[in-house]
Design a protein around this motif. Structure first.
Motif: not given
Length: 267
Positions: A256-264
């Motif tokens: 998953a990505f939010v604003d281009g940054t992967e989240i965990f």
């Protein structure tokens, strides 16, 4: 001496009687009876001492036998204890050897677990990568003797009209999911594979905001592996929250990505 004095003496001490002609008979002691009683008592004492001595000798003999028997038992127990000690020492040595082997095996098992975990990750990655060539479509009604591949191509042509002539060549295998259901049941989903990732991704992007799919109660979804699906379920609350905050949130496989940054997901 004066005669008067002599008379006075005679009055005080009268004369002794005359000695008889024969001496009186001397009384005899009962020696024989006394000796017999003494001998009897001595014999009884001797017999008692003898009996006591025999009894003591018998007791000594019996105790000697018991002591000898106990000594034999003690010697046998000592021997058995020595044998048990040897056996325990042997078993202890075996246990130490087994413990060393177990420690070695535990290290090997840990290495195998690490290798297995790495293999699972690789397989999961490969499976996820392979599934990225696939899409699924839900809501397509089932028909007898249907050409499900042709129907899927027609849906894709509605989504990508500019690639209408290309799609029959890039849509590869197509089939229904699961066993056939009874009439009136919800139609089974359809999985279809592309020979080109370019057209697959183009169909997937066009399906997200397609009025054609909504008007026909159709839905196209990615073909996710079980592990990717589990990851998405854990990440979905974070993605949903980001979308409510007007952030650009999306999935790529199980990531998953939010604003281009992967989240965990939270630990």
């Amino acid at each position: 001496m004066d005669p008067t004095d002599i008379m006075l003496v005679e009055e005080v001490f009268p004369p002794l009687p005359e000695t008889p002609c024969k001496s009186p008979a001397v009384k005899q002691r009962k020696v024989e009876n006394s000796d017999t009683t003494f001998l009897t008592q001595f014999q009884e004492l001797s017999d008692l001492i003898k009996n006591r001595s025999d009894a003591l000798e018998k007791m000594v003999k019996e105790n000697t036998k018991v002591i000898t028997s106990v000594k034999d038992v003690v010697n046998e127990n000592t021997k058995q204890i020595a044998d048990v000690k040897k056996a325990v020492e042997f078993v202890s040595g075996e246990i130490v050897d087994v413990k060393v082997r177990i420690d070695s095996m535990e290290l090997q098992v840990k290495k195998i677990d690490i290798q297995s975990s790495e293999q699972e990750k690789r397989l999961s990655h490969l499976e996820g990568y392979r599934r990225r060539w696939n899409l699924r479509i839900y809501g397509m009604q089932e028909k007898e003797r249907e050409d499900v591949r042709e129907r899927v191509i027609q849906v894709c042509q509605q989504l990508l009209p500019d690639a209408k002539d290309k799609l029959p060549f890039v849509v590869d295998t197509v089939h229904r999911l699961g066993r056939k259901r009874s009439a009136g049941d919800k139609p089974r989903g359809v999985i279809f594979q592309f020979t080109s990732r370019f057209y697959r991704d183009a169909v997937w992007r066009a399906a997200k905001d397609s009025s054609f799919l909504r008007s026909n109660n159709l839905k196209i979804a990615e073909d996710l592996s079980p592990s990717d699906r589990e990851k998405r379920n854990k990440l979905w609350p974070l993605v949903e929250k980001a979308r409510r905050e007007n952030k650009r949130a999306f999935f790529v496989g199980g990531r998953a990505f939010v604003d281009g940054t992967e989240i965990f997901p939270p630990a």
